[in-house]
Design a protein around this motif. Sequence first.
Motif, short mmCIF file in Angstrom:
data_model
loop_
_atom_site.label_atom_id
_atom_site.label_comp_id
_atom_site.label_asym_id
_atom_site.label_seq_id
_atom_site.Cartn_x
_atom_site.Cartn_y
_atom_site.Cartn_z
N VAL A 178 29.24 56.90 5.73
CA VAL A 178 30.47 56.31 6.25
C VAL A 178 31.69 57.20 5.99
N THR A 179 32.45 57.45 7.03
CA THR A 179 33.67 58.25 7.03
C THR A 179 34.67 57.52 7.92
N PRO A 180 35.93 57.97 7.96
CA PRO A 180 36.86 57.35 8.92
C PRO A 180 36.34 57.38 10.35
N LYS A 181 35.70 58.48 10.76
CA LYS A 181 35.19 58.53 12.14
C LYS A 181 34.07 57.52 12.36
N VAL A 182 33.16 57.40 11.40
CA VAL A 182 32.10 56.41 11.53
C VAL A 182 32.69 55.01 11.62
N LEU A 183 33.72 54.74 10.80
CA LEU A 183 34.39 53.44 10.88
C LEU A 183 35.00 53.23 12.26
N ALA A 184 35.60 54.28 12.81
CA ALA A 184 36.20 54.18 14.15
C ALA A 184 35.12 53.84 15.19
N GLU A 185 33.95 54.44 15.05
CA GLU A 185 32.86 54.17 15.98
C GLU A 185 32.34 52.75 15.83
N LEU A 186 32.30 52.25 14.59
CA LEU A 186 31.89 50.87 14.37
C LEU A 186 32.92 49.90 14.94
N ALA A 187 34.20 50.24 14.80
CA ALA A 187 35.26 49.40 15.36
C ALA A 187 35.16 49.35 16.89
N TYR A 188 34.78 50.47 17.49
CA TYR A 188 34.61 50.54 18.95
C TYR A 188 33.69 49.40 19.41
N ASN A 189 32.62 49.19 18.68
CA ASN A 189 31.61 48.21 19.08
C ASN A 189 32.11 46.77 18.94
N ARG A 190 33.28 46.59 18.32
CA ARG A 190 33.78 45.24 18.09
C ARG A 190 35.11 44.95 18.79
N VAL A 191 35.53 45.90 19.62
CA VAL A 191 36.75 45.67 20.41
C VAL A 191 36.45 44.63 21.48
N LYS A 192 37.24 43.55 21.49
CA LYS A 192 37.11 42.52 22.52
C LYS A 192 38.27 42.67 23.50
N LEU A 193 37.93 42.76 24.79
CA LEU A 193 38.91 43.00 25.82
C LEU A 193 39.24 41.73 26.59
N PRO A 194 40.43 41.66 27.17
CA PRO A 194 40.81 40.47 27.93
C PRO A 194 40.12 40.42 29.28
N THR A 195 40.17 39.28 29.92
CA THR A 195 39.61 39.14 31.25
C THR A 195 40.22 40.15 32.22
N THR A 196 39.43 40.54 33.22
CA THR A 196 39.91 41.54 34.16
C THR A 196 40.29 40.92 35.51
N GLU A 197 40.57 39.65 35.54
CA GLU A 197 40.92 39.01 36.80
C GLU A 197 42.26 39.54 37.31
N VAL A 198 42.27 40.01 38.56
CA VAL A 198 43.49 40.56 39.14
C VAL A 198 44.20 39.50 39.96
N THR A 199 45.48 39.74 40.21
CA THR A 199 46.25 38.89 41.11
C THR A 199 46.03 39.37 42.53
N LEU A 200 45.76 38.45 43.43
CA LEU A 200 45.50 38.78 44.82
C LEU A 200 46.55 38.15 45.73
N ALA A 201 46.86 38.83 46.81
CA ALA A 201 47.73 38.27 47.85
C ALA A 201 47.16 38.69 49.20
N PRO A 202 46.71 37.72 50.01
CA PRO A 202 46.68 36.28 49.77
C PRO A 202 45.78 35.91 48.58
N ALA A 203 46.10 34.83 47.90
CA ALA A 203 45.36 34.43 46.71
C ALA A 203 44.12 33.62 47.08
N ASN A 204 42.98 34.03 46.54
CA ASN A 204 41.71 33.30 46.64
C ASN A 204 41.13 33.26 48.05
N THR A 205 41.94 32.89 49.04
CA THR A 205 41.46 32.83 50.42
C THR A 205 42.22 33.85 51.26
N THR A 206 41.47 34.74 51.91
CA THR A 206 42.09 35.76 52.76
C THR A 206 41.45 35.70 54.14
#
Length: 345
Positions: A178-206
């Motif tokens: 274990v080193t700072p880089k190994v810790l960084a790689e372990l943290a990578y595996n635990r990053v939780k990202l937000p939903t990727t839903e985009v805003t559309l126009a027209p919305a939902n129905t086009t």
Amino acid sequence: MRFKLSWLAVGVATGALALLPSTAFGWGTPGKSNGQKTETGGKRDGTSIVSRVTFSGSTGGTTKSGGGNVMPVGNWTPPACWYEPRSAQEFSKYVEDMYNDTINTPGQHSYAKAAVGMFRNEYKDGTYKNYNLDKEDEGNWWVAVVDEDRWMEPEAQACDKQPFWVENGETPPVANAVTPKVLAELAYNRVKLPTTEVTLAPANTTKVNLPTWSWLDKAKFKDVSVTASLNAGGLNIQATTTAKPIALKLEPGTSDAETYPASGECAINADGSIGEPYSKGKADETPPCGIKYLRSSGDGTYELKVTITWQISWTGSGGTGGDLPDGTFGATQDVTVQEVQAVNR
């Protein structure tokens, strides 16, 4: 987390415990901490010692609105195992407790008792003497840890060296110590990202042959980071891994569609947003990021897949830092496409 030794495996076969030389003995309980709870040094969970690596930041699980883990681009994956230090006191207590639990458990198979006895003798009365307790201030034991979420993967067997002693100031002679880089790689595996839903126009129905604008506001999509820390065996280090959104890719969910740009990959703008919001008067313009469906979805919908590419970097103890492979996270959203003879906006 799971510790393991390189020369021993305890498995269940026809109700008995079997000794399997030259394989691994798992120390730990899958599904317990995943390294995300702060644990005291040498704490036992049944017959296991949990990892001393802890995580903070955007490690939360998925929510009702979506979100999930970053997925590395390419063949790279974070380590499934690594080595951590333990003091002589911590190590001796674990081995003695494991030995006593095994020997005194009614009905325990003789193979298991013999295996644990062999291991205990190695560190108490064999190659080492009394767990090096008389050298407590001179070094630490280093033990293999397996990510309990990945312990069935072949990569988890890479850390196959049984516990070994390292003098203070010396570098452990193994990969994935274990080193700072190994810790960084372990943290990578635990990053939780937000939903990727985009805003559309027209919305939902086009409508068929109508350009649909899509975008993500800067305020809704920000950098995400996780910090991994280790304080054990006199080692106190940490690393923060940060994911920054840099591009968006649209996949319409049907071949009867065109994307803007043609690649479907929308670059991030200078202000951190992606695409451009639709506003009145832009009906005849081509969206910088969007889709045009060429066929109606009928009574159903098309599954528009939106994937964000994230640039991953890290900073750690002692001025360390660098880049890790880009990651992606995608989700789908339903789009209804209707057939019309004319469109007036």
